[in-house]
Design a protein around this motif. Sequence first.
Motif, PDB file in Angstrom:
ATOM      1  N   PRO A 179      -8.432  -2.534   3.105  1.00 35.30           N
ATOM      2  CA  PRO A 179      -7.515  -2.203   1.715  1.00 35.30           C
ATOM      3  C   PRO A 179      -6.946  -1.118   1.556  1.00 35.30           C
ATOM      4  O   PRO A 179      -7.292  -0.109   2.115  1.00 35.30           O
ATOM      5  CB  PRO A 179      -8.845  -2.668   0.852  1.00 35.30           C
ATOM      6  N   CYS A 180      -5.854  -1.239   0.429  1.00 38.89           N
ATOM      7  CA  CYS A 180      -5.064  -0.165   0.419  1.00 38.89           C
ATOM      8  C   CYS A 180      -6.106   0.967  -0.207  1.00 38.89           C
ATOM      9  O   CYS A 180      -6.650   0.954  -0.949  1.00 38.89           O
ATOM     10  CB  CYS A 180      -4.170  -0.435  -0.757  1.00 38.89           C
ATOM     11  N   ARG A 181      -5.897   2.316   0.561  1.00 37.99           N
ATOM     12  CA  ARG A 181      -6.517   3.315   0.130  1.00 37.99           C
ATOM     13  C   ARG A 181      -6.107   4.375  -0.878  1.00 37.99           C
ATOM     14  O   ARG A 181      -6.679   4.989  -1.368  1.00 37.99           O
ATOM     15  CB  ARG A 181      -6.973   4.248   1.642  1.00 37.99           C
ATOM     16  N   TYR A 182      -4.823   4.487  -0.657  1.00 43.66           N
ATOM     17  CA  TYR A 182      -4.038   5.486  -1.754  1.00 43.66           C
ATOM     18  C   TYR A 182      -3.264   4.777  -2.887  1.00 43.66           C
ATOM     19  O   TYR A 182      -2.567   5.339  -3.509  1.00 43.66           O
ATOM     20  CB  TYR A 182      -2.984   6.235  -0.752  1.00 43.66           C
TER      21      TYR A 182
ATOM     22  N   CYS B  45       0.970  -1.240   0.005  1.00 42.94           N
ATOM     23  CA  CYS B  45       0.041   0.110   0.252  1.00 42.94           C
ATOM     24  C   CYS B  45       0.785   1.128  -0.022  1.00 42.94           C
ATOM     25  O   CYS B  45       1.806   1.245   0.610  1.00 42.94           O
ATOM     26  CB  CYS B  45      -0.869   0.083   1.342  1.00 42.94           C
ATOM     27  N   ARG B  46       0.347   2.144  -0.818  1.00 41.97           N
ATOM     28  CA  ARG B  46       1.159   3.581  -0.955  1.00 41.97           C
ATOM     29  C   ARG B  46       1.162   4.480   0.435  1.00 41.97           C
ATOM     30  O   ARG B  46      -0.007   4.345   0.853  1.00 41.97           O
ATOM     31  CB  ARG B  46       0.714   4.312  -1.959  1.00 41.97           C
ATOM     32  N   ILE B  47       2.236   5.069   0.950  1.00 36.87           N
ATOM     33  CA  ILE B  47       1.920   5.725   2.227  1.00 36.87           C
ATOM     34  C   ILE B  47       1.599   7.052   1.569  1.00 36.87           C
ATOM     35  O   ILE B  47       1.685   7.641   0.831  1.00 36.87           O
ATOM     36  CB  ILE B  47       3.407   5.872   2.813  1.00 36.87           C
ATOM     37  N   PRO B  48       0.414   7.569   2.314  1.00 40.36           N
ATOM     38  CA  PRO B  48       0.048   8.915   2.061  1.00 40.36           C
ATOM     39  C   PRO B  48       0.977   9.925   2.358  1.00 40.36           C
ATOM     40  O   PRO B  48       1.913  10.011   2.962  1.00 40.36           O
ATOM     41  CB  PRO B  48      -1.174   9.262   2.890  1.00 40.36           C
TER      42      PRO B  48
ATOM     43  N   PHE C 248      -2.866  -0.342   7.844  1.00 36.99           N
ATOM     44  CA  PHE C 248      -3.515   0.140   9.111  1.00 36.99           C
ATOM     45  C   PHE C 248      -4.426   1.321   8.754  1.00 36.99           C
ATOM     46  O   PHE C 248      -4.201   2.170   8.057  1.00 36.99           O
ATOM     47  CB  PHE C 248      -2.700   0.468  10.066  1.00 36.99           C
ATOM     48  N   THR C 249      -5.516   1.092   9.603  1.00 40.94           N
ATOM     49  CA  THR C 249      -6.714   2.275   9.615  1.00 40.94           C
ATOM     50  C   THR C 249      -6.088   3.660   9.931  1.00 40.94           C
ATOM     51  O   THR C 249      -6.348   4.694   9.404  1.00 40.94           O
ATOM     52  CB  THR C 249      -8.132   1.783  10.156  1.00 40.94           C
ATOM     53  N   GLU C 250      -5.140   3.452  10.819  1.00 39.08           N
ATOM     54  CA  GLU C 250      -4.533   4.637  11.498  1.00 39.08           C
ATOM     55  C   GLU C 250      -3.047   4.330  11.806  1.00 39.08           C
ATOM     56  O   GLU C 250      -2.754   3.151  11.953  1.00 39.08           O
ATOM     57  CB  GLU C 250      -5.093   4.963  13.123  1.00 39.08           C
ATOM     58  N   PRO C 251      -2.242   5.158  11.458  1.00 39.68           N
ATOM     59  CA  PRO C 251      -0.729   5.066  11.635  1.00 39.68           C
ATOM     60  C   PRO C 251      -0.470   4.405  13.115  1.00 39.68           C
ATOM     61  O   PRO C 251      -0.746   5.144  14.060  1.00 39.68           O
ATOM     62  CB  PRO C 251      -0.137   6.460  11.468  1.00 39.68           C
ATOM     63  N   GLN C 252       0.417   3.402  13.039  1.00 36.04           N
ATOM     64  CA  GLN C 252       0.835   2.666  14.147  1.00 36.04           C
ATOM     65  C   GLN C 252       2.160   3.175  14.522  1.00 36.04           C
ATOM     66  O   GLN C 252       3.321   2.345  14.227  1.00 36.04           O
ATOM     67  CB  GLN C 252       0.708   1.261  14.143  1.00 36.04           C
TER      68      GLN C 252
END
Length: 530
Positions: free
Chosen positions: A114-117, A49-52, A90-94
């Motif tokens: 699922p990957c959002r970005y 998943c791409r990091i925003p 993750f839904t929020e950064p850990q």
Amino acid sequence: MGFSDLMDSVGGLGRFQFINSALLIIPSIIMASHTLMQNFSAAVPDHHCRIPNFTMSNWNITPLALDGQTLLKAFVPHDGKNKPSRCLQFTEPQWHLLFLNQSVANTSGLQTEPCRYGWTYNKKEFNETIVTEWDLVCDLRHLKQMSQTVYMGGILAGAIILGGLSDKFGRRRILIFSYLKLAVSGTCTAFSPSFSVFCILRFVTGMAISGIILNAVSLNLEWIPIKSRTIMGAMNSFSSSTGQIALAGFAYVTRDWRTLQLVISVPIFFFFFYSWWIPESARWLIINKKPDEALKQIRRVARINGHVKEGEAITLEVRISGFTILNFFTMCATSFGFYGLVMDLQRFGVSVFLVQVIFGAIDFPAKALCAFSMMFIGRRVTQAVLLLVPGLLILANAFVPYELQTLRTTLAVLGKGMLGASFTCIYMYTLELYPTVIRQTGMGFGSTMARVGSMTAPMVTMLEDYLYGLPLMVYGTLPVIAGVIAVFLPETLNMPLPETIDYVESPKDKGRRRHIILYVQWIDPCYCRF
């Protein structure tokens, strides 16, 4: 005088046959590249998943000098081998995970989605593939197999449509048309703006490939004397193997699917232009009541071969006959097992470039042995062995653990080589079994069954989601069954090519007469004489 005797009288395997064969065989190198290019154009690189875009101050975190791989741990769950998940984030950064050893960090209770970005791809091997360009991963990962199935569907449609048209309008016309169609559709594919357009153009490309293969083989072998037919058929098959090796080189140099598509498509325009020199099959001209044109072509061959006097002595009294049948199941099984092995090279855990070269190289000794076997043992035994043995090798591979990559690759290479050689035998067999009057129709039906196998093969790979080794079990079973069936096919070693369906009325062939008549009624219901 039979047509084979006529060919001997005007030079046999002479200058014309070598030139004609070379012009028809060379394009086969590109044909193989089009069929197998998806191993590279649709390769699936490592991804996550791409990091925003963000600043750590947004989460009240003190800015740290962290590399991208370390920072990724806060956004994407990792497995026990410290590899990021391909499809979840993750839904929020850990942030606390940045300071823990990943091997002891417990992330099972953390919420994911699922990957959002979008995705980030490892572009070490490929700059761009259709997978990375249109994100054919995770929930869309099966679209990769669908695109290959669509291509094989095009080959199937081409076999059905163009095979019959070749018997009606001639091999040469359909071949020239197919070259132009492939050149245009293949080039346009490189500029596809979307995945749907890509699939449509690949379907059209598949149809063109089918038209070229069916007619090039016939235009080549219908001008070859009996004794040289096996060797020339093997040479045609070797060109396909050369194409598999060349494809690995093209892909290694380009590393971009659009560039690769152009590299294997633009040269087709050259083949289209010189294909106007290739003569129509004299056999087809005679059968279709064009004796004057047939005589003109035969005399042209005699002139090129340096037998002008013999050519001038030929009259229009040449008559020829013969007919038999091929069981389509062997064609389907060969194609099914072959494409099941060659269309997913990434499963072996070795460089796809290296595997592609090995898969291409194994064809040369395998097809050479096949040619010698066909010449000295016969078509029937050779065909049966080339289906039974690779089928058993594929079945054995289904039970080899994934970690034993060398053994798995070795069994696959041997199986692929023998199935590739099986294609050499079965195409020769098909040409020798069908009479000229319906040879392309018969080739079309046979190729249709092959495409059913090749279309189904990519979809079978999805069964691995349920059980490891299950696809290989399926790929191996069909060739084994077909190998048993092949034992019951008639032998055609050193027999002249059949020309008309009247051959079934010959007293020499009463044993197979009823089966042949029933088959002819099915393939051509309008042939009311039976």
